[in-house]
Design a protein around this motif. Structure first.
Motif, short mmCIF file in Angstrom:
data_model
loop_
_atom_site.label_atom_id
_atom_site.label_comp_id
_atom_site.label_asym_id
_atom_site.label_seq_id
_atom_site.Cartn_x
_atom_site.Cartn_y
_atom_site.Cartn_z
N THR A 43 0.85 -1.18 0.00
CA THR A 43 0.00 0.00 0.00
C THR A 43 0.89 1.23 0.00
O THR A 43 2.04 1.18 0.47
CB THR A 43 -0.92 -0.02 1.24
N PRO A 45 -0.58 5.07 0.31
CA PRO A 45 -1.62 6.09 0.17
C PRO A 45 -1.06 7.50 0.05
O PRO A 45 0.05 7.80 0.48
CB PRO A 45 -2.42 5.94 1.47
N ASN A 64 1.52 3.75 6.89
CA ASN A 64 0.68 2.60 6.59
C ASN A 64 1.47 1.30 6.74
O ASN A 64 2.72 1.33 6.77
CB ASN A 64 0.14 2.71 5.16
N CYS A 232 -12.18 8.43 1.10
CA CYS A 232 -10.84 8.02 0.66
C CYS A 232 -10.51 6.56 0.94
O CYS A 232 -9.78 5.93 0.18
CB CYS A 232 -9.77 8.88 1.32
N CYS A 233 -11.06 6.00 2.05
CA CYS A 233 -10.36 4.84 2.59
C CYS A 233 -11.30 3.85 3.27
O CYS A 233 -11.04 3.43 4.38
CB CYS A 233 -9.27 5.27 3.57
N SER A 238 -15.29 3.03 -1.08
CA SER A 238 -14.62 4.33 -1.15
C SER A 238 -15.00 5.03 -2.44
O SER A 238 -14.77 4.52 -3.53
CB SER A 238 -13.10 4.14 -1.09
N ILE A 303 -7.94 1.59 -4.77
CA ILE A 303 -8.19 0.41 -3.93
C ILE A 303 -8.59 -0.76 -4.82
O ILE A 303 -9.48 -0.61 -5.67
CB ILE A 303 -9.31 0.73 -2.92
N LEU A 323 -7.54 -1.04 8.28
CA LEU A 323 -7.13 -0.14 7.21
C LEU A 323 -7.43 -0.75 5.84
O LEU A 323 -7.59 -1.96 5.69
CB LEU A 323 -5.64 0.17 7.33
N THR A 324 -7.44 0.12 4.86
CA THR A 324 -7.71 -0.23 3.47
C THR A 324 -6.42 -0.19 2.67
O THR A 324 -5.57 0.68 2.87
CB THR A 324 -8.73 0.77 2.88
N ARG A 326 -4.24 0.76 -0.36
CA ARG A 326 -4.30 1.86 -1.33
C ARG A 326 -2.95 1.95 -2.06
O ARG A 326 -2.14 2.83 -1.78
CB ARG A 326 -4.64 3.18 -0.64
#
Length: 729
Positions: A43, A45, A64, A232-233, A238, A303, A323-324, A326
């Motif tokens: 990730t 972001p 992250n 965003c996330c 998203s 994502i 968390l996502t 990205r």
């Protein structure tokens, strides 16, 4: 100095006359596939990027868990990547180690959204704190080590929304500006001379639901403010979308392509990048980088639809976080009719794409030698140097449409392209061009000739543009436009010192990119499907409709379906509003309505849905939403929301995206094709603003629906609901 200029000009003419045959061949086109961070980090972001003075590109990201797939359970604070081609990236460390966090950071904070600039031989990295506030770190090297400079914008600063997502910009007079803010206002202010504090009043330059991530570039006389709105996330929910407005001043007012001010209390057109349903969700929080051919690229995160979420991780603040993912993305940024758009409007790329040009036809980073450049400069410590007026040139020449650039430092340092020389004249304080053409432009009073700057000469046909900036981030401080004489053939490139010591580095030329001039075609409605439509020309909806929870206040009168807004909703657990539904046609279709809506209070809304059940639908509505941080203010928004079950938690989740402006009378369209719903709006029923897309998990079960809900006191009037086949591309 006059004798020095004359002798140097004669030398440049001689080397041009004896130049080798022009080199115009392109290397075989390289390709890339998003995400470009794949295989390096999981990730990345909120990316920021710069072409550093060592000839490499550096990217910086939000704190992250970048190495979770390699067994790490925690985060990296402002991780750094480096690349020589913008496609293959290597992990280069973190701005701050977990064990070396600045002692003044508030407890529980996580640093976010770095921005990178170069000024006065120093890299300036600003970042925001998750608890609010903007800080600065500096370094002589893009890889660090970084020196903490403390907080430069406190949480309380005159901007009514969050103090995060900052980006710097340098204007033509050398003035620095900072842009920041989030949820739901972007602010801007002039900074002091060294870019370490605010020095001017705070100006609100944008209002919008979840508006954030402002990033400014200067191009062709306009200042373009890029920003993101939507979420965003939040994994596959998203709705991040990149939009833009432009102004003739760095402090605005910024307006969209249709003339909507970014401070107006409505959603905005000017979509640069939105999800298209091709596997990437929530593309946003952008920066911009220019390759060696002069092509701009949008750098952003997105994502993966099918693998959006991390397992629980330990945050840099010690908390357990969900968390996502990205990862880092790049895509071509086209400028069409004065407005930027990614891939001519095609959206995030999936699959192989033509890569940025990151290798010169002629040129060098001088990492280990002079690399074929001969003349009065010598090689030293990774650059060409001269102690007095001198020139050096490449062994090969270039011609045709070309971009020549070089990093220069010195009181009269410059570069040459055949019989044209561009140089920084400290005596006159001007960017000077002479030789086959001549012209000049003033340099800022604060211009530091002993700091590295990038000179760029861009030739397209007979037009030659010469510019100078500190960091190649569309923040030129001087530009000279010129017309080349008939028969100009190009020539060798070179390093120049008109007087005194000079240094030149990263000098090269590449064939100029060919700009894309036409957008991709938008979807279009085909033949009408009368059996799935209703003109509301009777006294009740036609026989194709049924109710999910009857709304006794709904009537058909005067050729309209009239629905007063209900107190209920269908968001998450609030499944109490009535939904008027009918079957959707099989396969692809477009459903459209003309809506008049007079909502003024928060959460009132009316529009169309593609409806499976109360926990699975896509909604396109004119919604009234509160403006965060400013009590009593509301936004008229085009809201495009997906509600469905989140795979990683099995919980019902809802996520919004936002389209164009939402006037009192507007047209709404939903396109359904291959399990993907895409939205569009219009203010005249003719010209449509196409926005983002949501992927649906049970598209075969969908019905077409009409809603009016979110609070009593408003009235929605639907002139018709028309369904069409999709016109073949």
């Amino acid at each position: 100095m006059a004798r020095s200029r004359t002798s140097l000009w004669a030398f440049v003419l001689i080397i041009a006359a004896f130049a080798a045959a022009p080199a115009q061949a392109h290397a075989a086109p390289a390709t890339y596939t998003n995400p470009v961070s794949a295989g390096t980090v999981d990730t990345f972001p909120d990316p920021a990027i710069i072409k550093a003075k060592d000839g490499k590109w550096y990217a910086y990201g939000t704190t992250n868990p970048i190495l979770n797939s390699k067994g790490e359970t925690g985060e990296h604070i402002l991780p750094t990547l480096t690349s020589t081609d913008l496609v293959h990236w290597s992990y280069a460390g973190d701005v701050f180690a977990l064990s070396a966090k600045p002692s003044w950071w508030p407890a529980g904070t996580r640093p976010w959204a770095p921005d990178i600039r170069y000024d006065n031989n120093t890299y300036h990295l600003t970042y925001s704190l998750s608890v609010g506030g903007i800080a600065l770190a500096t370094s002589d090297s893009p890889a660090g080590p970084w020196t903490d400079r403390g907080l430069i914008v406190p949480t309380s600063n005159g901007c009514p929304s969050g103090t995060i997502d900052q980006a710097m910009f340098t204007d033509t007079d050398g003035s620095h500006y900072l842009y920041w803010g989030s949820y739901d206002t972007i602010c801007a202010a002039r900074m002091n001379a060294d870019g370490t504090a605010l020095a001017g009043p705070v100006t609100r330059v944008g209002h919008g639901r979840r508006m954030e991530g402002g990033f400014v570039v200067h191009r062709d006389g306009f200042y373009y403010l890029f920003y993101s709105d939507g979420g965003c996330c939040d994994g596959a929910f998203s709705g991040y979308t990149v939009k833009v407005g432009r102004s003739t001043s760095p402090l605005g007012p910024f307006t969209t392509p249709t003339g909507v001010a970014l401070t107006d209390l409505t959603s905005k057109d000017g979509i640069v990048l939105a999800g298209s349903g091709n596997g990437w969700v929530g593309p946003g929080h952008n920066a911009i980088v220019t390759d060696l051919a002069g092509q701009d690229w949008l750098v952003y995160h997105a994502i993966p639809q099918n693998d959006p979420d991390f397992p629980p991780v330990t945050g840099a603040n010690g908390a357990t976080l969900n968390l996502t993912k990205r990862p880092l993305m790049i895509d071509r940024l086209d400028w069409i009719a004065g407005w930027p758009v990614v891939r001519a409007g095609a959206g995030p790329s999936a699959g192989s794409q033509a890569a940025p040009v990151t290798r010169w036809t002629v040129g060098s980073t001088f990492s280990s030698s002079a690399d074929g450049f001969t003349g009065g400069f010598s090689w030293s410590s990774g650059r060409l140097v001269a102690s007095s007026g001198a020139a050096s040139s490449s062994a090969r020449s270039v011609s045709g449409d070309v971009r020549v650039e070089g990093d220069v430092r010195g009181e009269a340092a410059g570069i040459s392209y055949g019989p044209v020389t561009a140089w920084l004249d400290s005596a006159s304080r001007r960017l000077v061009v002479d030789g086959a053409v001549s012209g000049s432009a003033p340099l800022p009073a604060t211009f530091n000739y002993q700091s590295w700057h990038t000179l760029v000469l861009t030739r397209r046909g007979a037009a030659l543009t010469v510019s100078v900036s500190a960091d190649r981030l569309h923040d030129d401080v001087a530009t000279v436009p010129l017309t080349l004489p008939s028969g100009f053939g190009g020539g060798r490139i070179g390093a120049v010192s008109r007087s005194g010591a000079a240094e030149v580095d990263n000098l090269g030329a590449a064939p100029l990119h060919t700009p894309v001039a036409r957008r991709v075609d938008d979807p279009a409605a085909g033949r009408p499907l009368a059996q799935y439509s209703d003109e509301f020309d009777g006294t009740a909806p036609n026989g194709g409709w049924s109710w999910v929870r009857q709304d006794p206040a709904a009537t058909v009168t005067g050729g309209e379906l009239v629905r007063p807004t209900q107190a209920g909703d269908i968001a998450l657990g609030s499944n109490s509003a009535g939904v008027l539904v009918r079957d959707a046609p099989p396969g692809s279709f477009v459903v459209e309505t003309r809506l008049q809506f007079d909502g003024v209070r928060g959460n009132q809304q009316a529009g169309l849905v593609l409806y499976d059940n109360d926990n699975r639908f896509v909604k396109l509505a004119h919604s009234v939403l509160p403006l965060a941080g400013i009590a009593g203010s509301f936004l008229q928004q085009t809201e495009f929301t997906k509600e469905d079950t989140r795979a990683s938690t099995n919980a019902v989740t809802s996520g919004p995206a936002f389209g164009g402006p939402a006037p009192a009378t507007m047209w709404l369209r939903l396109l359904h094709r291959d399990g993907v719903a895409r939205m569009a709006t219009s203010r005249d029923g003719i010209t449509w603003d196409w926005g983002g897309a949501w992927t649906l998990t049970r598209p075969a079960a969908l019905k077409i629906g009409v809603i009016a809900m979110g609070g009593t006191g408003a009235t929605a009037r639907f002139d018709y609901v028309r369904t069409y086949a999709v016109r073949p591309a």
